[in-house]
Design a protein around this motif. Structure first.
Motif, PDB file in Angstrom:
ATOM      1  N   THR A  29       7.044  -4.701  -1.039  1.00 49.85           N
ATOM      2  CA  THR A  29       6.747  -5.039   0.251  1.00 49.85           C
ATOM      3  C   THR A  29       6.791  -3.701   1.396  1.00 49.85           C
ATOM      4  O   THR A  29       5.892  -3.052   2.028  1.00 49.85           O
ATOM      5  N   TRP A  30       7.412  -3.510   0.329  1.00 50.63           N
ATOM      6  CA  TRP A  30       8.233  -1.929   0.951  1.00 50.63           C
ATOM      7  C   TRP A  30       6.995  -0.607   0.884  1.00 50.63           C
ATOM      8  O   TRP A  30       7.124   0.397   1.153  1.00 50.63           O
ATOM      9  N   SER A  77       5.427  -7.900   6.146  1.00 40.83           N
ATOM     10  CA  SER A  77       6.365  -7.935   6.709  1.00 40.83           C
ATOM     11  C   SER A  77       7.135  -9.044   6.482  1.00 40.83           C
ATOM     12  O   SER A  77       8.435  -9.681   6.582  1.00 40.83           O
ATOM     13  N   ARG A 126      11.319  -4.523  11.093  1.00 37.18           N
ATOM     14  CA  ARG A 126       9.527  -4.409  11.924  1.00 37.18           C
ATOM     15  C   ARG A 126       9.352  -5.286  12.960  1.00 37.18           C
ATOM     16  O   ARG A 126       7.790  -5.064  13.391  1.00 37.18           O
ATOM     17  N   PHE A 178       4.369  -0.747   2.754  1.00 37.35           N
ATOM     18  CA  PHE A 178       4.646   0.531   3.905  1.00 37.35           C
ATOM     19  C   PHE A 178       4.819   1.874   3.967  1.00 37.35           C
ATOM     20  O   PHE A 178       4.336   2.635   5.273  1.00 37.35           O
ATOM     21  N   PRO A 195      13.228  -1.709   7.219  1.00 36.60           N
ATOM     22  CA  PRO A 195      11.890  -2.542   7.156  1.00 36.60           C
ATOM     23  C   PRO A 195      12.273  -4.176   7.947  1.00 36.60           C
ATOM     24  O   PRO A 195      11.180  -4.731   8.657  1.00 36.60           O
TER      25      PRO A 195
END
Length: 225
Positions: free
Chosen positions: A59-60, A28, A97, A63, A94
């Motif tokens: 990074t997404w 995150s 988060r 997730f 995101p």
């Protein structure tokens, strides 16, 4: 029904959530770093803008993988989207988060038999950190949306940070305000989040005080006994 389903999470899902919480928190922060670089870096600042876009995408993707694993381990199928609505919202956006502090607050509230200060302190410290991260995220988003808009009063990132502070604390001076439709939606969401975070902190502290005083009263022998 959703609370009962959440409370009866399969052991495999619980173990995965415990193991993934730390790495996902780091992811995150990396997502936020990539988004900040993308928004604040000048258009000619290559290769940093390109690298930031890659960082956001990677990074997404983490997730998404985590979300898919949670669905599989939960055994809920498509009902996972409704039962775990916060996870779904965070996957779509995101930047939200930090709002996962709600889960920590819920877990502490269920442990009414153990009003330890460390548990409530965790909620309060996490809520404070969440406020900082959420405020920074909102400032980035509002600056991205507003600084080139006609008639905008938020022209610099400093203006956006000042607006985020005033909005998150529900003060709302009104000296700088969003003018775009999406910017106003972000503002409304930040107001709601500010109230929720404030409620988490004050609620945790109040619960700890009440339960501590109740335990002290139970230790005092009745008069004349």
């Amino acid at each position: 029904m959703s609370d009962r389903a959440t409370a009866q999470s399969p052991p495999a899902l619980t173990r995965w959530e415990q193991r993934a919480e730390g790495p996902l928190f780091v992811a995150s922060l990396l997502f936020l770093l990539g988004y900040a670089t993308r928004v604040l870096a000048p258009h000619h600042a290559e290769p940093w803008r390109g690298l930031s876009l890659v960082l956001v995408g990677v990074t997404w993707l983490l997730f998404v993988i985590d979300y898919a694993i949670r669905i599989r381990l939960s055994g809920l199928g498509h009902r996972f989207v409704r039962v775990h609505w916060l996870d779904t919202l965070v996957l779509i956006l995101p930047l939200l988060r930090p709002l996962r502090v709600v889960k920590v607050y819920t877990a502490v509230q269920k442990r009414r038999d153990k009003p330890r200060l460390s548990l409530y302190a965790r909620v309060m410290s996490y809520a404070g950190m969440t406020s900082l991260l959420l405020g920074f995220s909102a400032a980035l988003a509002i600056y991205h949306l507003e600084h080139n808009a006609p008639g905008a009063s938020i022209r610099t990132f400093g203006d956006a940070v000042w607006w985020a502070c005033a909005t998150l604390t529900t003060v709302g001076y009104g000296d700088v305000v969003p003018v775009t439709p999406v910017g106003r939606i972000v503002a409304a969401g930040l107001m709601a989040c500010g109230l929720a975070l404030l409620g988490a902190v004050t609620g945790s502290f109040s619960s700890w005080l009440i339960q501590t005083f109740r335990r002290e009263d139970e230790k005092v022998p009745p008069a004349g006994g």
